[in-house]
Design an enzyme around this catalytic site. Structure first.
Site, PDB file in Angstrom:
ATOM      1  N   LYS A  65     -17.412 -26.389  15.472  1.00  0.00           N
ATOM      2  CA  LYS A  65     -18.031 -27.404  14.610  1.00  0.00           C
ATOM      3  C   LYS A  65     -17.027 -28.358  13.960  1.00  0.00           C
ATOM      4  CE  LYS A  65     -21.948 -24.475  13.415  1.00  0.00           C
ATOM      5  NZ  LYS A  65     -22.737 -23.861  12.358  1.00  0.00           N
ATOM      6  N   ASP A 103     -27.034 -28.213   9.664  1.00  0.00           N
ATOM      7  CA  ASP A 103     -26.994 -26.926   8.945  1.00  0.00           C
ATOM      8  C   ASP A 103     -27.365 -27.129   7.477  1.00  0.00           C
ATOM      9  OD1 ASP A 103     -26.247 -25.269  11.042  1.00  0.00           O
ATOM     10  OD2 ASP A 103     -24.101 -25.524  10.679  1.00  0.00           O
TER      11      ASP A 103
HETATM   12  P1  NAP Z   1     -16.446 -19.226   9.353  1.00  0.00           P
HETATM   13  O1  NAP Z   1     -16.203 -20.674   9.249  1.00  0.00           O
HETATM   14  O2  NAP Z   1     -15.674 -18.412  10.307  1.00  0.00           O
HETATM   15  O3  NAP Z   1     -16.276 -18.589   7.859  1.00  0.00           O
HETATM   16  C1  NAP Z   1     -16.322 -17.198   7.652  1.00  0.00           C
HETATM   17  C2  NAP Z   1     -16.292 -16.895   6.149  1.00  0.00           C
HETATM   18  O4  NAP Z   1     -16.438 -15.476   5.990  1.00  0.00           O
HETATM   19  C3  NAP Z   1     -14.972 -17.262   5.452  1.00  0.00           C
HETATM   20  O5  NAP Z   1     -15.261 -17.686   4.136  1.00  0.00           O
HETATM   21  C4  NAP Z   1     -14.211 -15.935   5.452  1.00  0.00           C
HETATM   22  O6  NAP Z   1     -13.281 -15.811   4.395  1.00  0.00           O
HETATM   23  C5  NAP Z   1     -15.354 -14.984   5.207  1.00  0.00           C
HETATM   24  N1  NAP Z   1     -15.036 -13.622   5.655  1.00  0.00           N
HETATM   25  C6  NAP Z   1     -14.867 -13.204   6.947  1.00  0.00           C
HETATM   26  N2  NAP Z   1     -14.587 -11.882   6.960  1.00  0.00           N
HETATM   27  C7  NAP Z   1     -14.564 -11.471   5.675  1.00  0.00           C
HETATM   28  C8  NAP Z   1     -14.336 -10.222   5.040  1.00  0.00           C
HETATM   29  N3  NAP Z   1     -14.062  -9.107   5.749  1.00  0.00           N
HETATM   30  N4  NAP Z   1     -14.411 -10.143   3.684  1.00  0.00           N
HETATM   31  C9  NAP Z   1     -14.697 -11.239   2.956  1.00  0.00           C
HETATM   32  N5  NAP Z   1     -14.926 -12.468   3.487  1.00  0.00           N
HETATM   33  C10 NAP Z   1     -14.856 -12.579   4.830  1.00  0.00           C
HETATM   34  O7  NAP Z   1     -17.968 -18.944   9.727  1.00  0.00           O
HETATM   35  P2  NAP Z   1     -19.279 -19.839   9.398  1.00  0.00           P
HETATM   36  O8  NAP Z   1     -19.607 -20.690  10.547  1.00  0.00           O
HETATM   37  O9  NAP Z   1     -19.104 -20.467   8.058  1.00  0.00           O
HETATM   38  O10 NAP Z   1     -20.388 -18.683   9.338  1.00  0.00           O
HETATM   39  C11 NAP Z   1     -20.477 -17.869   8.184  1.00  0.00           C
HETATM   40  C12 NAP Z   1     -21.832 -17.171   8.146  1.00  0.00           C
HETATM   41  O11 NAP Z   1     -22.882 -18.142   8.143  1.00  0.00           O
HETATM   42  C13 NAP Z   1     -22.086 -16.276   9.370  1.00  0.00           C
HETATM   43  O12 NAP Z   1     -22.648 -15.070   8.915  1.00  0.00           O
HETATM   44  C14 NAP Z   1     -23.116 -17.034  10.191  1.00  0.00           C
HETATM   45  O13 NAP Z   1     -24.000 -16.165  10.843  1.00  0.00           O
HETATM   46  C15 NAP Z   1     -23.860 -17.799   9.102  1.00  0.00           C
HETATM   47  N6  NAP Z   1     -24.489 -19.035   9.598  1.00  0.00           N
HETATM   48  C16 NAP Z   1     -25.862 -19.066   9.647  1.00  0.00           C
HETATM   49  C17 NAP Z   1     -26.511 -20.202  10.118  1.00  0.00           C
HETATM   50  C18 NAP Z   1     -28.010 -20.206  10.151  1.00  0.00           C
HETATM   51  O14 NAP Z   1     -28.574 -21.144  10.704  1.00  0.00           O
HETATM   52  N7  NAP Z   1     -28.675 -19.235   9.569  1.00  0.00           N
HETATM   53  C19 NAP Z   1     -25.768 -21.321  10.516  1.00  0.00           C
HETATM   54  C20 NAP Z   1     -24.375 -21.268  10.452  1.00  0.00           C
HETATM   55  C21 NAP Z   1     -23.752 -20.099   9.993  1.00  0.00           C
HETATM   56  P3  NAP Z   1     -11.739 -16.350   4.563  1.00  0.00           P
HETATM   57  O15 NAP Z   1     -11.803 -17.837   4.332  1.00  0.00           O
HETATM   58  O16 NAP Z   1     -10.994 -15.652   3.508  1.00  0.00           O
HETATM   59  O17 NAP Z   1     -11.323 -15.987   5.975  1.00  0.00           O
END
Ligand code: NAP
Length: 286
Positions: A65, A103
């Site tokens: 993205k 989103d």
């Molecule tokens: P991303 O950019 O990879 O961000 C991941 C986030 O999770 C970061 O803030 C990371 O923290 C944190 N994280 C990962 N492992 C962790 C841990 N063990 N302990 C604490 N924090 C942790 O991913 P994203 O695209 O934003 O997606 C994040 C979530 O949103 C996912 O669960 C995804 O399924 C959901 N989502 C849902 C939709 C929907 O339509 N429902 C759409 C998009 C995303 P750090 O910065 O410290 O690494």
């Protein structure tokens, strides 16, 4: 036939094909929605290839993205958020490739369906990745007081500065959660069974809105929210409305959101059943 696709890496878990194919069918369009695994370094070739082959539109998911901003012409919202999840092609290889972020709309609809007034509410977003950026931007635009807590505090502070909010580390959650009107999990914690709890149930309160963006399973956070008599929202509504908005961008037609939601919930139930069958078979083998 019109062709659409979602690109990401990994991609096999994506529910967008079942959701969008059901919608395209319901709209009576001669169209197919596919999925392709595309690594970050290949995104440019994949997007140009899709345009050259006459695809009508693309969705992007993790980890594409943010990098897509360098490949497409983003609209103002996608540029401000810093991430593109929807691409449209003009149908001519010489035409511009446009990028959008739907989103933020998906998350807003998920919250608005509860009837909550977002303006002046205290919103706490846990996580500072792509999903959090979209949600923080739109909630701030709608007048919420946004706080962001993230494992890497520097990322939370950087995002908070962009949206005029406050950034924290996860150690502050115990004092931040009870004060929030809206709590949003935008981390990937909870996607897998056995993931740790970032939020203690005792910090939640009746009537509080608890929105978990995760949609692939019923998370412990949502279970805790039910027990605390909070208003629990899963990630399916966000998924459906981000997809609906993308479909409307591509086709100009009103998306059949109810049909899309039923398709996603049905597919999740099937997955759950398949998992139970698998577990039973494994037990028999032991
Ligand atoms: P991303 O950019 O990879 O961000 C991941 C986030 O999770 C970061 O803030 C990371 O923290 C944190 N994280 C990962 N492992 C962790 C841990 N063990 N302990 C604490 N924090 C942790 O991913 P994203 O695209 O934003 O997606 C994040 C979530 O949103 C996912 O669960 C995804 O399924 C959901 N989502 C849902 C939709 C929907 O339509 N429902 C759409 C998009 C995303 P750090 O910065 O410290 O690494």
């Amino acid at each position: 036939m019109k062709i659409f696709a979602v690109l990401g890496d990994p991609i096999s878990h994506s529910l967008s094909p079942v959701m969008q194919n059901t919608a395209l069918n319901a709209l009576g369009l001669d169209a197919q929605y596919l999925s392709f695994r595309v690594a970050k370094e290949n995104l440019r070739y994949a997007v140009l290839g899709a345009q050259a082959m006459g695809f009508s539109g693309l969705n992007l998911t993790i980890p594409l993205k943010e990098i897509a901003l360098k490949i497409v012409i983003p609209d103002d919202l996608a540029r401000a958020i810093g991430a593109v999840n929807t691409i449209s092609f003009g149908g001519d290889a010489k035409e511009e490739i446009k990028g959008y972020n739907t989103d933020s709309f998906g998350a807003l609809m998920a919250l608005e369906r509860t009837g909550i007034k977002i303006e002046d509410s205290r919103a706490l977003i846990v996580g500072a990745g792509g999903a959090s950026r979209a949600i923080a931007y739109i909630l701030s635009l709608r007048g919420a007081k946004v706080s962001i807590a993230n494992r890497s505090q520097a990322r939370a502070v950087e995002l908070a500065n962009r949206v005029g909010g406050h950034g924290f580390g996860l150690d502050d959650l115990g004092k931040l959660v009870p004060r929030a009107d809206i709590l949003i999990n935008a981390t990937s914690v909870g996607m897998k069974e056995g993931d740790p709890r970032l939020i203690d149930q005792s910090w939640l309160r009746p009537g509080q809105i608890v929105f978990d963006t995760i949609y692939n399973r019923r998370t412990e956070l949502l279970e805790d929210a039910f027990r605390a008599k909070a208003v629990a929202i899963d990630g399916v509504t966000m998924l459906v409305y981000q997809g609906a908005k993308a479909l409307e961008i591509w086709t100009g037609l009103k998306a059949p959101v109810d049909v899309m939601e039923r398709a996603v919930r049905g597919a999740l139930e099937e997955r759950e059943k398949a998992k139970i069958c698998l577990n039973k078979d494994q037990l028999k083998e032991q």
